[in-house]
Design a protein around this motif. Sequence first.
Motif, mmCIF file in Angstrom:
data_model
loop_
_atom_site.group_PDB
_atom_site.id
_atom_site.type_symbol
_atom_site.label_atom_id
_atom_site.label_comp_id
_atom_site.label_asym_id
_atom_site.label_seq_id
_atom_site.Cartn_x
_atom_site.Cartn_y
_atom_site.Cartn_z
ATOM 1 N N GLY A 1 57.557 68.475 20.359
ATOM 2 C CA GLY A 1 56.505 69.389 20.776
ATOM 3 C C GLY A 1 55.634 68.805 21.862
ATOM 4 N N ILE A 2 55.517 67.480 21.863
ATOM 5 C CA ILE A 2 54.733 66.803 22.895
ATOM 6 C C ILE A 2 55.650 66.081 23.882
ATOM 7 N N ILE A 3 56.794 65.573 23.356
ATOM 8 C CA ILE A 3 57.733 64.858 24.228
ATOM 9 C C ILE A 3 58.309 65.823 25.249
ATOM 10 N N ARG A 4 58.384 65.392 26.498
ATOM 11 C CA ARG A 4 58.920 66.222 27.576
ATOM 12 C C ARG A 4 60.384 66.544 27.296
ATOM 13 N N PRO A 5 60.860 67.730 27.703
ATOM 14 C CA PRO A 5 62.285 68.075 27.513
ATOM 15 C C PRO A 5 63.162 67.199 28.403
ATOM 16 N N ARG A 6 64.308 66.858 27.889
ATOM 17 C CA ARG A 6 65.249 65.993 28.620
ATOM 18 C C ARG A 6 65.936 66.794 29.720
ATOM 19 N N LYS A 7 65.985 66.197 30.941
ATOM 20 C CA LYS A 7 66.623 66.887 32.064
ATOM 21 C C LYS A 7 68.125 66.906 31.855
ATOM 22 N N PRO A 8 68.709 68.073 31.968
ATOM 23 C CA PRO A 8 70.188 68.110 31.849
ATOM 24 C C PRO A 8 70.827 67.513 33.100
ATOM 25 N N TYR A 9 71.814 66.629 32.881
ATOM 26 C CA TYR A 9 72.559 66.065 34.005
ATOM 27 C C TYR A 9 73.666 67.019 34.378
ATOM 28 N N GLN A 10 73.748 67.303 35.652
ATOM 29 C CA GLN A 10 74.741 68.269 36.114
ATOM 30 C C GLN A 10 76.132 67.647 36.028
ATOM 31 N N ASN A 11 76.958 68.284 35.207
ATOM 32 C CA ASN A 11 78.370 67.889 35.116
ATOM 33 C C ASN A 11 78.534 66.400 34.744
ATOM 34 N N LEU A 12 77.611 65.894 33.894
ATOM 35 C CA LEU A 12 77.689 64.473 33.553
ATOM 36 C C LEU A 12 78.953 64.151 32.794
ATOM 37 N N ASN A 13 79.398 65.080 31.997
ATOM 38 C CA ASN A 13 80.594 64.836 31.201
ATOM 39 C C ASN A 13 81.859 65.318 31.896
ATOM 40 N N ASN A 14 81.719 65.627 33.124
ATOM 41 C CA ASN A 14 82.862 66.137 33.863
ATOM 42 C C ASN A 14 83.763 64.969 34.271
ATOM 43 N N TYR A 15 85.019 65.042 33.840
ATOM 44 C CA TYR A 15 85.978 63.987 34.167
ATOM 45 C C TYR A 15 86.136 63.838 35.672
ATOM 46 N N GLY A 16 86.075 64.939 36.387
ATOM 47 C CA GLY A 16 86.244 64.883 37.829
ATOM 48 C C GLY A 16 85.158 64.082 38.516
ATOM 49 N N MET A 17 83.921 64.135 37.948
ATOM 50 C CA MET A 17 82.841 63.376 38.560
ATOM 51 C C MET A 17 83.110 61.878 38.427
ATOM 52 N N TYR A 18 83.512 61.415 37.235
ATOM 53 C CA TYR A 18 83.800 59.999 37.045
ATOM 54 C C TYR A 18 84.958 59.570 37.936
ATOM 55 N N LYS A 19 85.932 60.446 38.056
ATOM 56 C CA LYS A 19 87.071 60.123 38.911
ATOM 57 C C LYS A 19 86.617 59.972 40.359
ATOM 58 N N SER A 20 85.697 60.827 40.768
ATOM 59 C CA SER A 20 85.212 60.746 42.151
ATOM 60 C C SER A 20 84.393 59.476 42.370
ATOM 61 N N TYR A 21 83.635 59.032 41.323
ATOM 62 C CA TYR A 21 82.894 57.784 41.441
ATOM 63 C C TYR A 21 83.818 56.636 41.833
ATOM 64 N N PHE A 22 84.900 56.508 41.099
ATOM 65 C CA PHE A 22 85.806 55.391 41.347
ATOM 66 C C PHE A 22 86.585 55.581 42.650
ATOM 67 N N LYS A 23 86.916 56.808 42.981
ATOM 68 C CA LYS A 23 87.629 57.052 44.233
ATOM 69 C C LYS A 23 86.741 56.689 45.422
ATOM 70 N N ILE A 24 85.477 57.131 45.386
ATOM 71 C CA ILE A 24 84.547 56.802 46.472
ATOM 72 C C ILE A 24 84.302 55.299 46.517
ATOM 73 N N GLY A 25 84.138 54.708 45.322
ATOM 74 C CA GLY A 25 83.909 53.269 45.266
ATOM 75 C C GLY A 25 85.069 52.491 45.846
ATOM 76 N N TRP A 26 86.295 52.900 45.531
ATOM 77 C CA TRP A 26 87.484 52.205 46.051
ATOM 78 C C TRP A 26 87.563 52.340 47.574
ATOM 79 N N ARG A 27 87.285 53.518 48.087
ATOM 80 C CA ARG A 27 87.328 53.716 49.538
ATOM 81 C C ARG A 27 86.244 52.890 50.231
ATOM 82 N N THR A 28 85.070 52.798 49.603
ATOM 83 C CA THR A 28 83.989 52.003 50.181
ATOM 84 C C THR A 28 84.379 50.538 50.284
#
Length: 870
Positions: free
Chosen positions: A59-86
Amino acid sequence: MPHPPKLPHRFFRWYCHPRMRDYIEGDLMEVYDRRVKESGKRKADWKFILDVLLLFRPGIIRPRKPYQNLNNYGMYKSYFKIGWRTLLRNKEYAGINIAGLALSITCCIVIFVLVKHHLSFDDFHQNKDRIYRVVTEQHRETVSFTNNVPSPLGAVLRDNHTYGEKVARMFHESNAVISFERNGEKQLIKEPDGFAFAEPAFFEIFNFPLSKGSIETSLTEPNTAILTERLAEKYFGDQNPIGQVITYDNFLPFRITGVLEDLPSNTDIKPEIFVSYVTMKDFNPWLASDEAWGGIMSGMSCYVLFRPDVSSAEVEEAMQPYVKQFRPTSKNVHHYKMQALSDIHFDGKYGGAMEKSDIGILIAIGIFLLLTACVNFVNLATAQALKRSKEVGVRKVLGSFRGQLFWQFIAETAIIATISILVAVLAGYALVPYINDFFSTQIPVNFLADSTLVLFILGLDILITLLAGCYPAFILTGFKPVAALKGKLSFQQLGGFNTRRSLIVTQFAISQVLVIGVIVIMNQMRFAKQADLGFDKSSIVMVKLGGDSLNTMNVLKNEFLRLPGIEKVSLCYQAPSSDDSWNNSIRFGTDPEEVNFLTNMKLADADYISTFDLELLAGRNLTPSDTVREVVVNEAMLQSLGITSYEEALGETVYANGGTMKGQVVGVVRNFHDRSLHEPISAALITTASGMYSNFAIKINGNSVKATMEEIQALWEEQYPDKMFEYSFLDEDIARFYEAEDTLLKGIQFFSFIAIFIGCLGLYGLISFMISQKTKEVGIRKVLGGGVPHIIWLFGQEFVRLILIAFLIAAPIGWWFMSGWLQDFEFKITLDAWTFVVAIGSSLVIAVLTVGYQVLRVAYVNPVRSLKTE
């Protein structure tokens, strides 16, 4: 106005819902001010903290911000793909980071394996917490420590007390020559770990199970023995070893009555042949006697399995009367102590393989290498931040959240850490054989079969990813989009200089301490190997006697002297300097009591002094004799007796070995080092006693060593066809005195290289950061007339200053450590200024080589290129 505690206040602002924050915070502050006036600031602070904690509720604690597509497998895959290219775009950056991390992880894996191996010693015994070994403190003019005891002590402890469930004595004879028959042919094999006489209770105390035979009956009869499966196969192949006979030194036969499972590599009990203890009366009647309280023979041990309610202090107190009861007249006062099984491997003064502090040092080295590699990673990553600032700005403008960018950079770190782990594991596999050889361990090559090590490596991967990745990710994702796109970022936003400077100073201080250690140890080893020992050690070979007949020994000695490559031959117990010595109590002249110091007995024939080129200072050499009639003493003997004139000692009588040896002093020789340079020169005497000779000392012409050795072996084998020819060169034996120091030197050299390499990575990260910040400054200076030397000094002065600061820290630390290390030597070098000059000079050279290319490249760059992006 008084203010509430900052941390709880910030915590409240972080969790409180934005719509309620102003109202609740106002009420909190009003209440806090009133409490300060009523009760004082301290009580008001505590009550404020309590209020903040009580308000932490739904009631007093602020609501937690939803992370967009945090559980999306494609996002994690893109993290590593971008990291590898970098990483592929920044091969130099990735390669340096992987090299630094892989090296530190390799060291961590090696240290983990070594520490785990040493901590596991003898921890597999069922009652390991109740197993103790009896050790001895010997109090004479000095206190010495030995892991051995008088042979009757175990029997007295067992018969007179009930502290131990089991008491067992063991006598270990190393370097034993074992003979046996296989397929009708006699075989001779030298076993470095030898064999041990052991009482049957020994195998009730320790868990060494038999695969064949009965533990209750195998060692009850005389001349019976059990051996390990490895030796059984080595000696008899596929034949059944039970009932077979092996013989020690061609005179003491053992009938095999049982076969042990192979001893684990992590035990300090090394012999693989155990002989019934009752057989020792044929090996050494004095040692087997219940009256042998007069001395301690190396190899004689006693183990006790305590009852559950018994403490070591009780047993030590019960053994105190043994000295007056069994050694009433000896000036060598014994104090018998109980040593826990868990301490045997880690107590250096009682012959332990290493000290517990060494384990701590190894762990500290591993942690230091890991942390410095991670911080170097951080340095290099933040140095790259300027190049990637526009990338971060664009991503944020296009809608990326900070959390998404954070995990993208963490993914890049995870890729580097994982590759580094794989490289480190491969390096570990390649290094294991060298580690086993270097540290005399038996770590299995397939060490990844150890689940604990696998978990450790996985934990390292996660830890490195978080340690090395979080700070750069935090820095990179914290850029304001507008400032990042304009390229206007401050030093503070890129991490600043001070942390990097501190790290460089720390790394090079450690490197210089190690370099100082390397120089000092190398100089001391050179001094030890080139020092005048007081006798000639060159081209002298020590050949073991093949029999105990004086006539046979003299015949063979004369045969040796006929060989053209041999200059001199002497029959003796041991060389002037040897780790195998017979120390005895003597009585001098008319004194009724024995002296309070030990005398090193050098038993040899009349050719001993000339063979080893000992210098006679007064009197004459010994006359040929088979028994003790005359003695020659050294200067240290006279100094211990308080005699200042050599002539005063001549003609006096020396009584040794309880008065059974008596001889008149006929000569005095110059002091010679009878042990390593760690020890002071002992009082010593030389006398004839043919029954104690065990070696030929043969002086060979240095121009024909190989041919002469072949002739010596041929003559020896002709005289003793059924025995093994054993020999060693004296200079090599003396060099083995310093094996521990040589191992230490190699270890410090190895870790010095690693510390210097990691320090170089730190320098590289710092120079990269400086160049990224000063590129335009360099261009302006060149436009205004600054030359290349000026630009080089602009960067170089920073590193010179840091290395000088590191040296000011390292020099006193290195001096203190190495002065303490040299205290272990009675004869040692002195620390001079050149040691420290070389240390700082090497650091400066390494720094120049590390940063030189980068500095020259920026110094020669066209200023137009530096300024056109402005």
